[in-house]
Design an enzyme around this catalytic site. Structure first.
Site, mmCIF file in Angstrom:
data_model
loop_
_atom_site.group_PDB
_atom_site.id
_atom_site.type_symbol
_atom_site.label_atom_id
_atom_site.label_comp_id
_atom_site.label_asym_id
_atom_site.label_seq_id
_atom_site.Cartn_x
_atom_site.Cartn_y
_atom_site.Cartn_z
ATOM 1 N N SER A 203 0.833 -1.201 0.000
ATOM 2 C CA SER A 203 0.000 0.000 0.000
ATOM 3 C C SER A 203 0.864 1.247 0.000
ATOM 4 O O SER A 203 1.854 1.324 0.740
ATOM 5 C CB SER A 203 -0.909 0.001 1.239
ATOM 6 N N THR A 241 -9.853 3.038 -15.592
ATOM 7 C CA THR A 241 -8.822 3.983 -16.003
ATOM 8 C C THR A 241 -7.824 4.189 -14.864
ATOM 9 O O THR A 241 -8.214 4.479 -13.729
ATOM 10 C CB THR A 241 -9.449 5.331 -16.385
ATOM 11 N N CYS A 329 -13.024 0.926 19.816
ATOM 12 C CA CYS A 329 -14.057 1.347 20.764
ATOM 13 C C CYS A 329 -15.372 1.467 20.012
ATOM 14 O O CYS A 329 -15.521 2.313 19.141
ATOM 15 C CB CYS A 329 -13.682 2.674 21.408
#
Length: 404
Positions: A203, A241, A329
């Site tokens: 990433s 694209t 949480c």
């Protein structure tokens, strides 16, 4: 009086975009606006930028240019790998998948989705140090196992997993191997040939690149179906694209990571050790989760006995420090970290840990600042917890009496 600069120690969540990356992205948005699928000059100029970035990403992980497919990020890359292999091998009767119980949710939730569609999934637990053992992985394999997905570095505690050893065991049985390397690429040397994997996810925003861009490295010859259908972009493996500016940014980030990796890893490991030693020495009742295993150099996960991590995180944020927990949480209820829970830690230890993750620009002064800040904050929160305990016990007693 001027406000004290805030200190960012949450680089595993995301990294600030490198100035060179920003400049390259801006230039691409201005100059390389063509559609990379167009045959005219503007399209071919954009395609050339894609090829340059693809080469940089391939070089970072030791692969070939033609083996890199750009995605919208690590989550899409994980989905593409898992769904693509599962669906490609389903006609062969291979309906079993193996993973670990400490994976990122991009893998865990995709596995659950496939499970709902009829695939069987085996989740292998780690040992107490947060490492999944090869023999446990091997024991999970079945005759119809299609895929092993094992992360390279854990996002919460930073432990490196024995991917190469597990891949050898999987390949001996004809099983495809995927690794989520989102938290290791750019922090430690990553070589797809040495790891012996078939698919690897990464990433951009974890290595000082833009958000919304990632890549899946696919070993030539690996069988998987495209999960994004449409045009013939990315050699018909990922339609749509191409996001040229973001891809250019990822390429620059990859190139910078390649050139700086070893120096940055050494510096961050030293700072991480200083941070751990300082906290353990000055805050009683603390421990490092995963300390007995090999870890990425920038990450530490520290448990603070007697308090909830969410309370400490908020206190640190108010004091100018950005860190994270391994917990979520939800509706006011602190959920235990699935990683620490899988490691077999007691319930209270799955809810009291902070993750501190260092980055390219972290300084020793910043490390010492949080080491100085933590003792009084922890002492105050523990005092509040101690005062609440009798009240909670009395409330529980009254509730019991009321139902007797």
């Amino acid at each position: 009086m001027a406000a004290r600069p805030r200190i960012y120690l949450d680089h595993n969540a995301t990294t600030p975009v490198d100035p060179d990356v920003i400049e390259a992205v801006a230039a691409a948005m201005r100059d390389d606006f063509g559609n990379a699928s167009s045959v005219h000059h503007f399209g071919q100029q954009a395609k050339a930028r894609l090829d340059d970035a693809r080469q940089d990403v391939a070089a970072l992980v030791g692969g070939a240019l033609t083996e890199v497919v750009f995605t919208s990020g690590g989550t899409e890359a994980d989905n593409f790998a898992l769904r693509g292999v599962a669906e490609a091998l389903e006609p062969l009767g291979k309906r079993h998948l193996v993973t670990s119980s400490i994976e990122h949710e991009a893998v865990l939730n995709t596995m659950r989705a496939l499970e709902r569609r009829g695939w069987r999934v085996t989740r292998v637990a780690p040992d107490r140090d947060g490492v999944v053992r090869p023999d446990a992985i091997a024991a999970a394999f079945a005759d119809d196992t299609a895929l092993l997905s094992l992360m390279h570095a854990n996002n919460e505690i930073g432990t490196l997993q024995p991917v190469a050893e597990c891949a050898a065991l999987a390949h001996a049985r004809g099983i495809v191997v995927h690794t989520d390397a989102v938290q290791s690429v750019g922090k430690v040397p990553v070589d797809v040939r040495a790891l012996d994997v078939d698919l690897l996810s990464l990433s951009g925003h974890k290595l000082y690149g833009p958000k919304g861009i990632g890549a899946l490295w696919i070993r030539r010859g690996t069988r998987l179906l495209a999960t994004m259908t449409g045009g013939k972009q990315e050699r018909s493996r990922r339609a749509g694209t191409e996001n040229v500016p973001a891809i250019v940014g990822l390429g620059v980030a990859a190139r910078l990571a390649s050139s700086r990796l070893r120096a940055e890893a050494t510096a961050q490991a030293q700072l991480r050790d200083t941070l751990e030693q300082g906290i353990l020495a000055r805050v009683p009742g603390t421990h490092v989760n995963g300390a007995g295993a090999e870890r990425v150099p920038n990450t530490t996960n520290i448990g603070f006995e007697g308090i909830e991590a969410e309370s400490l995180l908020i206190a640190l944020d108010l004091d100018g420090f950005a860190v994270s927990t391994g917990s979520a949480c939800s509706s006011g209820t602190l959920e235990p970290s699935h990683v620490l829970k899988a490691m077999g830690l007691p319930l209270h230890d799955t809810q009291n840990a902070l993750r501190l993750s260092l980055g390219r620009h972290t300084t020793k002064a910043e490390i010492m600042a949080i080491v100085d800040a933590l003792p009084p904050l922890v002492e105050r929160l523990r005092a509040l917890t101690d005062r609440r305990q009798p009240q909670l016990a009395e409330s529980a007693s009254r509730s019991t009496e009321g139902t007797a």
